[in-house]
Write an enzyme that holds these catalytic residues in place. Sequence first.
Site, PDB file in Angstrom:
ATOM      1  N   TYR A 182       0.791  -1.227   0.000  1.00  0.00           N
ATOM      2  CA  TYR A 182       0.000   0.000   0.000  1.00  0.00           C
ATOM      3  C   TYR A 182       0.827   1.283   0.000  1.00  0.00           C
ATOM      4  O   TYR A 182       0.270   2.370  -0.071  1.00  0.00           O
ATOM      5  CB  TYR A 182      -0.946   0.004   1.207  1.00  0.00           C
ATOM      6  CG  TYR A 182      -1.900  -1.161   1.195  1.00  0.00           C
ATOM      7  CD1 TYR A 182      -2.948  -1.213   0.282  1.00  0.00           C
ATOM      8  CD2 TYR A 182      -1.750  -2.237   2.065  1.00  0.00           C
ATOM      9  CE1 TYR A 182      -3.823  -2.286   0.239  1.00  0.00           C
ATOM     10  CE2 TYR A 182      -2.618  -3.315   2.033  1.00  0.00           C
ATOM     11  CZ  TYR A 182      -3.642  -3.334   1.126  1.00  0.00           C
ATOM     12  OH  TYR A 182      -4.506  -4.398   1.083  1.00  0.00           O
TER      13      TYR A 182
ATOM     14  N   ASN B 155     -13.175   3.690  -1.783  1.00  0.00           N
ATOM     15  CA  ASN B 155     -12.247   2.579  -1.604  1.00  0.00           C
ATOM     16  C   ASN B 155     -12.810   1.828  -0.405  1.00  0.00           C
ATOM     17  O   ASN B 155     -12.558   2.189   0.739  1.00  0.00           O
ATOM     18  CB  ASN B 155     -10.824   3.058  -1.339  1.00  0.00           C
ATOM     19  CG  ASN B 155      -9.862   1.898  -1.161  1.00  0.00           C
ATOM     20  OD1 ASN B 155     -10.264   0.766  -0.941  1.00  0.00           O
ATOM     21  ND2 ASN B 155      -8.566   2.202  -1.242  1.00  0.00           N
TER      22      ASN B 155
ATOM     23  N   HIS C  57     -15.065  -6.772  -1.581  1.00  0.00           N
ATOM     24  CA  HIS C  57     -15.132  -8.166  -1.989  1.00  0.00           C
ATOM     25  C   HIS C  57     -16.233  -8.944  -1.284  1.00  0.00           C
ATOM     26  O   HIS C  57     -16.483 -10.099  -1.626  1.00  0.00           O
ATOM     27  CB  HIS C  57     -13.781  -8.835  -1.728  1.00  0.00           C
ATOM     28  CG  HIS C  57     -12.626  -7.977  -2.116  1.00  0.00           C
ATOM     29  ND1 HIS C  57     -12.367  -7.620  -3.425  1.00  0.00           N
ATOM     30  CD2 HIS C  57     -11.694  -7.346  -1.365  1.00  0.00           C
ATOM     31  CE1 HIS C  57     -11.301  -6.828  -3.451  1.00  0.00           C
ATOM     32  NE2 HIS C  57     -10.881  -6.652  -2.219  1.00  0.00           N
TER      33      HIS C  57
ATOM     34  N   ASP D 263     -25.609  -2.349  -2.897  1.00  0.00           N
ATOM     35  CA  ASP D 263     -27.015  -1.950  -2.967  1.00  0.00           C
ATOM     36  C   ASP D 263     -27.209  -0.471  -2.613  1.00  0.00           C
ATOM     37  O   ASP D 263     -28.018   0.219  -3.239  1.00  0.00           O
ATOM     38  CB  ASP D 263     -27.868  -2.825  -2.046  1.00  0.00           C
ATOM     39  CG  ASP D 263     -28.002  -4.257  -2.541  1.00  0.00           C
ATOM     40  OD1 ASP D 263     -27.587  -4.551  -3.687  1.00  0.00           O
ATOM     41  OD2 ASP D 263     -28.514  -5.094  -1.774  1.00  0.00           O
TER      42      ASP D 263
ATOM     43  N   HIS E 153      -8.842   1.291  -5.712  1.00  0.00           N
ATOM     44  CA  HIS E 153      -8.020   0.417  -4.866  1.00  0.00           C
ATOM     45  C   HIS E 153      -6.574   0.830  -5.069  1.00  0.00           C
ATOM     46  O   HIS E 153      -6.138   1.043  -6.206  1.00  0.00           O
ATOM     47  CB  HIS E 153      -8.194  -1.052  -5.239  1.00  0.00           C
ATOM     48  CG  HIS E 153      -9.524  -1.593  -4.879  1.00  0.00           C
ATOM     49  ND1 HIS E 153      -9.869  -1.921  -3.589  1.00  0.00           N
ATOM     50  CD2 HIS E 153     -10.612  -1.837  -5.627  1.00  0.00           C
ATOM     51  CE1 HIS E 153     -11.105  -2.352  -3.565  1.00  0.00           C
ATOM     52  NE2 HIS E 153     -11.592  -2.306  -4.794  1.00  0.00           N
TER      53      HIS E 153
ATOM     54  N   SER F 189      -3.831  -0.945  -4.378  1.00  0.00           N
ATOM     55  CA  SER F 189      -3.078  -2.052  -4.980  1.00  0.00           C
ATOM     56  C   SER F 189      -3.860  -2.607  -6.174  1.00  0.00           C
ATOM     57  O   SER F 189      -5.045  -2.311  -6.349  1.00  0.00           O
ATOM     58  CB  SER F 189      -2.854  -3.160  -3.949  1.00  0.00           C
ATOM     59  OG  SER F 189      -4.083  -3.785  -3.619  1.00  0.00           O
TER      60      SER F 189
END
Length: 155
Positions: A28, A80, A86, A93, A106, A108
């Site tokens: 990061y 982010n 994930h 929603d 993101h 990375s």
Amino acid sequence: MAERPAETIYVLNGPNLNLLGIREPQTYGHARLADVEQLCEQTAALFGLKADCRQSNREGELIDFIHEAHAKQAAGIIINAGGYSHTSIALHDALVAVKIPTVEVHISNIHAREDFRHHSFTARAAFASLCGFGIDGYRLAINGLAAKIGVKATA
């Protein structure tokens, strides 16, 4: 004639992003969350926009921020969602429900990492997704969002 107030974009950062600069710097980088927020504020200002930067480690609070962005008629969202990208259908929603132009970021490259990071629910609710550019992805996201909403740089 009174000057029109700057339109606001919400910059939302999810779990563990408060540990930027400490957590896995090989992945990061060494920039801190304060550096990300400063970058977003400066980039937004180039377009006459105001960046309202928020971070939470709690999924429900991130959803509340999305609802607030809708209630306050935000011009856009940069998100982010960290690990929630994930796993969180609820964040997906919320983003779909408010119909605010959204860019997922993101730091990375999630596609070069563990298999479970290759899928993002929040990406499906965004008009664009950026990954692997480090914190510069936020600058790129704001540039793309500004183009999407029809705002040109003022400088």
